[in-house]
Design an enzyme around this catalytic site. Sequence first.
Site, PDB file in Angstrom:
ATOM      1  N   GLY A 103      -2.442 -15.098  -4.162  1.00 38.48           N
ATOM      2  CA  GLY A 103      -2.129 -13.907  -3.198  1.00 38.48           C
ATOM      3  C   GLY A 103      -3.417 -13.303  -2.403  1.00 38.48           C
ATOM      4  CB  VAL A 137      -0.757   0.071   1.185  1.00 34.18           C
ATOM      5  CG1 VAL A 137      -1.786   1.299   1.153  1.00 34.18           C
ATOM      6  CG2 VAL A 137      -1.907  -1.183   1.141  1.00 34.18           C
ATOM      7  CG  ASP A 190      -9.789  -7.914   7.766  1.00 29.88           C
ATOM      8  OD1 ASP A 190      -8.906  -7.228   7.753  1.00 29.88           O
ATOM      9  OD2 ASP A 190     -10.952  -8.039   7.009  1.00 29.88           O
ATOM     10  CD  GLU A 250      -1.142 -11.205   3.865  1.00 29.73           C
ATOM     11  OE1 GLU A 250      -0.364 -11.577   3.921  1.00 29.73           O
ATOM     12  OE2 GLU A 250      -1.722 -10.231   3.807  1.00 29.73           O
ATOM     13  CD  GLU A 275     -13.925   5.913   2.653  1.00 31.95           C
ATOM     14  OE1 GLU A 275     -14.608   5.005   2.622  1.00 31.95           O
ATOM     15  OE2 GLU A 275     -14.507   7.090   2.955  1.00 31.95           O
ATOM     16  N   GLY A 292      -6.008  -4.589  -1.691  1.00 35.34           N
ATOM     17  CA  GLY A 292      -4.879  -4.613  -2.595  1.00 35.34           C
ATOM     18  C   GLY A 292      -4.471  -3.369  -2.516  1.00 35.34           C
ATOM     19  CE  LYS A 306     -11.456  -4.586   6.370  1.00 35.94           C
ATOM     20  NZ  LYS A 306     -11.305  -5.634   5.145  1.00 35.94           N
ATOM     21  NE  ARG A 312      13.593  -6.603   6.017  1.00 34.90           N
ATOM     22  CZ  ARG A 312      12.264  -6.917   6.149  1.00 34.90           C
ATOM     23  NH1 ARG A 312      11.649  -6.899   7.364  1.00 34.90           N
ATOM     24  NH2 ARG A 312      11.436  -7.038   5.104  1.00 34.90           N
TER      25      ARG A 312
END
Length: 427
Positions: free
Chosen positions: A186, A14, A200, A189, A128, A303, A204, A46
Amino acid sequence: MRTLKVALLGCGVVGTDVARIMTTQADDLEARIGARLELAGVAVRRAGRTRPGIPDHLLTTDAAELVKRDDIDVVIEVIGGIEPARSLILTAFDNGASVVTANKALLAADGAALHAAASRAGVDLYYEAAVAAAIPLVRPLRESLAGDKVNRVLGIVNGTTNFILDKMDSTGAGYSEALEEATALGYAEADPTADVEGFDAAAKAAILAGIAFHTRVTAADVFREGITEVTAADIASARAMGCVVKLLAICERAKDGVSVTARVHPAMLPLAHPLASVRGAYNAVFVEADAAGQLMFYGPGAGGAPTASAVLGDLVAVCRNKLAGSTGPGESAYAQLTVNPMDDVVTRYHVSLDVADKAGVLAQVATVFAEHGVSIDTVRQTGREGDASLVVVTHRATDAALSATVAALRSLDHVRGVASIMRVEGE
């Protein structure tokens, strides 16, 4: 023309897209805001790695020092988790910077304290991107529907679980097989726990319920049940009923007018419902309000680029507020409604039992339902060689009554097991 300096915390999928859009659309963003945006620093975990499109001199591993800079106007936080994100955001507020975050876990756990800190500092907290990525949802609830009374928010807010359940429905795959495909593509995870166990979606749901009902709701207030126990038999049974199985986040105002409920669990949803057609990794949220009626918000819920789109939308709004010397809407928790436990929720249920194929078993089962005040709508029984599968679909009842019924059913000699219990929603 004034320049506004932006600090970016996190440069993963992101964060990288946020930095890319800020660079490639710099002129457009300047025209929309009325000021030039300057990426003043990027905090990374890192050092030593090259980030395409980001000059090395902007990279730092010292996020705490970056947010303490007195020349930073806005901090974008996309590192996730509770700490150090919370401490960094509070430091940003103390130093006069507004914050744009995508951190649903932190907001669901400690949103009230963050809002209070932003209010004391006279700065903005926008988020948002924390719910459903690119789908405009938080701002419509906070602003567009601010003059209306929202009664229910029903949504698919996790793309990973929707992909898995959709794959189970469309191909007949089992849960493990569908999860394996989601991981390979993908969508899931390496450790999918937060998604498949509903954490998750529960975070929300807490955020949406808090905004919709002007009440403080945390993730701990949200009943949570994941999809790991959903079987191919459940999917097939739903299809036989003209339904599809979805992991739903449901936030609704109780009829008493002084309480609400918030829950996340798999449910059978009629094919006629608009959410039933949401496929793959997409998200959608159905909002019901007094004056506006029924509204549906749909789009990619995860995404890099979709989430970055929401972050940049907040960034434009926050920067406009900075230039105007004002702030946007903060926390609205004036209603202080009670959050009811799951026991008080009223809905329909699909109960699958493994029973002995003997005369009188169905009558015993029906008696147990009646004794606990749960009315039966339909019964379907199939049997072979002394074993039978009994599927009972109920009328509306409280979760507490259904739980008591199931406990009593397990004590019957001829009931060999309760194969599954699933709620039926959206009718």
